[in-house]
Design an enzyme around this catalytic site. Structure first.
Site, short mmCIF file in Angstrom:
data_model
loop_
_atom_site.label_atom_id
_atom_site.label_comp_id
_atom_site.label_asym_id
_atom_site.label_seq_id
_atom_site.Cartn_x
_atom_site.Cartn_y
_atom_site.Cartn_z
N ASP A 124 38.11 40.69 36.06
CA ASP A 124 38.14 40.02 37.37
C ASP A 124 37.95 38.52 37.15
O ASP A 124 37.31 38.12 36.17
CB ASP A 124 36.94 40.42 38.25
CG ASP A 124 36.77 41.90 38.38
OD1 ASP A 124 37.77 42.61 38.29
OD2 ASP A 124 35.60 42.32 38.56
N1 URA Z 1 34.55 46.07 35.77
C1 URA Z 1 34.49 45.13 36.74
O1 URA Z 1 33.87 45.34 37.77
N2 URA Z 1 35.14 43.99 36.52
C2 URA Z 1 35.82 43.72 35.39
O2 URA Z 1 36.39 42.64 35.25
C3 URA Z 1 35.86 44.71 34.40
C4 URA Z 1 35.21 45.88 34.62
#
Ligand code: URA
Length: 253
Positions: free
Chosen positions: A118
């Site tokens: 993310d």
């Molecule tokens: N889980 C999440 O919540 N975000 C990420 O970027 C990767 C795994």
């Protein structure tokens, strides 16, 4: 696809001498590589090679030294980046927002990012120009584990690990952690480690939120055999030969 292997020593023949390919991949000096061949430590396309002078196509041959795959393709790239917060996991963004492409710009290589983080998540993201490797590393059937450190709010109960391992029901189905560890806790703030092998969007944040512990900060510290270590945010490094070999091994290549 048929692999070409030309075990000839005539300098006019096609292909590149195996010891030269090994040396170019950083295995050692040509002399050292010849010794490795002599000692039977090298395989090409699954066959042990003991004769000197064999020629291979470095783009196509699958070469292992001591059971570890080497990156024989000229210009092979296997990189680890510590993605900073705010950077999108794409190689370009039509709206001009900061993305992975900006960080590796100028390398003159067509790179694939191995999965995504993310924008607000930090940490280890691998990049490579080996499309098959990138595909396998992210495909759930290969079960490559990812490790995350999450800073959460709340007082962590003893059974949280068990709940995460048994599975948390999310709107798109059950999500299970492979393992869970309490790293630190101060008052109502805790640092927890979650290992899982699936890659649904926001998976760690959603699991912990659903379990009652909103995530304040999330960092990926490990992807399969590769650790983030003390690499600083925004920095890119080339994986070493052992790490590359371990990555290929993790996905049966
Ligand atoms: N889980 C999440 O919540 N975000 C990420 O970027 C990767 C795994």
């Amino acid at each position: 696809m048929e692999r070409r292997r030309i075990p000839l020593s005539d300098p006019d023949e096609e292909g590149v001498r195996l010891q030269k390919v090994l040396a170019a991949a950083g295995v050692g000096s040509r002399r050292a590589c010849e010794e490795m061949i002599e000692q039977g430590r090298v395989t090409v396309d699954g066959q042990r090679v003991r004769v000197q002078g064999m020629r291979v196509d470095p783009e196509k041959a699958v070469i292992h030294v001591d059971g570890m795959r080497i990156a024989s393709t000229p210009g092979a790239a296997h990189l680890a980046l510590n993605k900073p917060v705010g950077v999108l996991s794409t190689m370009n963004d039509p709206e001009g927002r900061p993305n992975l492409g900006d960080i590796v710009e100028g390398r003159g290589q067509r790179l694939f990012h191995v999965g995504r983080l993310d924008a607000e998540t930090e940490g280890l993201i691998l990049l490579t120009n080996d499309g098959e490797l990138a595909h396998r590393l992210t495909h759930p059937s290969y079960g490559v584990q990812k490790t995350y450190l999450a800073q959460v709010e709340g007082i962590i109960p003893r059974d949280l690990g068990r709940r995460l391992r048994e599975g948390i029901l999310l709107e798109d189905g059950l999500a299970r952690a492979d393992s869970f560890k309490m790293v630190d806790a101060v008052g109502r703030h805790a640092l927890v480690e979650v290992v899982l092998h699936e890659g649904r969007k926001h998976i760690v944040r959603r699991m912990l939120q659903e379990a009652g512990f909103p995530v304040k900060r999330l960092v990926r510290t490990r992807f399969g055999p590769i650790a983030l270590g003390d690499q600083r945010p925004g920095k890119v490094r080339n994986l070493n030969r052992e790490e590359i070999g371990a990555l290929y091994k993790a996905v049966g290549m």
